[in-house]
Design a protein around this motif. Structure first.
Motif, mmCIF file in Angstrom:
data_model
loop_
_atom_site.group_PDB
_atom_site.id
_atom_site.type_symbol
_atom_site.label_atom_id
_atom_site.label_comp_id
_atom_site.label_asym_id
_atom_site.label_seq_id
_atom_site.Cartn_x
_atom_site.Cartn_y
_atom_site.Cartn_z
ATOM 1 N N GLU A 130 -29.873 123.008 53.247
ATOM 2 C CA GLU A 130 -29.773 122.651 54.669
ATOM 3 C C GLU A 130 -31.138 122.294 55.250
ATOM 4 N N SER A 131 -32.181 122.966 54.765
ATOM 5 C CA SER A 131 -33.533 122.713 55.290
ATOM 6 C C SER A 131 -34.138 121.429 54.746
ATOM 7 N N GLY A 132 -33.541 120.907 53.662
ATOM 8 C CA GLY A 132 -34.082 119.704 53.052
ATOM 9 C C GLY A 132 -35.074 119.981 51.944
ATOM 10 N N ARG A 133 -35.391 121.255 51.710
ATOM 11 C CA ARG A 133 -36.309 121.581 50.616
ATOM 12 C C ARG A 133 -35.686 121.217 49.267
ATOM 13 N N ALA A 154 -33.214 118.357 48.307
ATOM 14 C CA ALA A 154 -32.640 117.158 48.921
ATOM 15 C C ALA A 154 -31.523 116.579 48.062
ATOM 16 N N GLU A 155 -30.803 115.637 48.649
ATOM 17 C CA GLU A 155 -29.735 114.952 47.922
ATOM 18 C C GLU A 155 -30.256 114.412 46.597
ATOM 19 N N ARG A 196 -25.392 115.085 52.337
ATOM 20 C CA ARG A 196 -24.928 115.897 53.462
ATOM 21 C C ARG A 196 -23.699 115.245 54.077
#
Length: 256
Positions: free
Chosen positions: A24-27, A29-30, A77
């Motif tokens: 969720e934080s992006g640490r 990533a997709e 996401r």
């Protein structure tokens, strides 16, 4: 990357929450690959079983996807489907195993009562045959030494499928899959006592008979009564039983 975990909160919940936060934080990533199972075991100081259950939780929530021979990867996401176990654990009224299972039973009572009522009005002869076969399959599974969890899920799903309402069917299927652990715990409790097991058989039979009789009101009442009594049986379980629920196998599947 991660620090070792300890404390009274169920480790599966903590690992799942930790990994979800990284996503969720992006640490993470997709397209990123999660650390391997071995790496997570080493970094977090938990067992392989805990890691597998936590990753399965993320898969159910649509956050990650296992890819054969390559690992587990973060998905794009999107609107996340409801994660019932996580929602129950976040409830301020309590996050213990007993509380979580009882909350899920309450949700099932609402949905499955409606499904039984509609099935009584809409089921075809073929639908009724499938419901009856699904009921018989529970007894066969238990007689063969199984716990009947998969068959119990299939029984309630067969009732939902008899409504002809695709949205209700999808909801019931999703609800059943993401609450699989709660259903397994419920059946484990009922298997401890012959009178519990027999009561469950009678309650299931009452639902089927009401649906077969085309008595919508009785079918709804029978389904709701079954789940209300399931909750009561869980309430009556002694503390020693709840101490063992952490060892109940967990096998959540994707609800897609």
């Amino acid at each position: 990357m991660f620090s070792k975990l300890s404390g009274p909160v169920r480790l599966t919940d903590r690992v799942a929450a930790l990994l979800a936060e990284e996503i969720e934080s992006g640490r993470l990533a997709e397209g990123d690959r999660l650390p391997t199972e071995v790496e997570l075991v080493s970094q977090l100081g938990v067992s392989r079983t805990v890691v597998r259950e936590a990753v399965s939780r993320l898969r159910n929530a649509g956050l990650v996807e296992p890819r054969q021979g390559r690992g587990v990867f973060v998905l794009a996401r999107r609107t996340r489907p409801l994660d019932l176990e996580a929602a129950a654990a976040d409830d301020p009224l309590g996050a213990d195993a007993k509380s979580n299972v009882l909350k899920i039973v309450e949700v099932r009572r609402a949905i499955e009562g409606e499904a039984a009522e509609l099935a009584a009005s809409r089921a075809t002869a073929a639908d009724l045959a499938r419901i009856r076969a699904a009921l018989d399959a529970i007894d066969a599974a238990v007689a063969a030494g199984g716990d009947g969890t998969d068959e119990d899920l299939a029984f309630h799903r067969s009732i939902a499928e008899s409504t002809g309402n695709a949205v209700l069917v999808a909801t019931a299927r999703y609800l059943g899959e993401v609450s699989r652990r709660g259903i397994r715990v419920t059946r484990a409790n009922e298997a401890r006592r012959g009178d519990f097991a027999e009561a469950v058989r009678r309650e299931h039979q009452a639902i089927v008979e009401a649906v077969e009789a085309r008595d919508a009101r009785r079918a709804r009442s029978a389904a709701r009564r079954h789940l209300k009594r399931a909750a009561s049986r869980l309430q009556d379980a002694d503390p020693a039983f709840w101490d063992t629920t952490g060892t109940v196998p967990v096998d959540p599947e994707s609800a897609r």
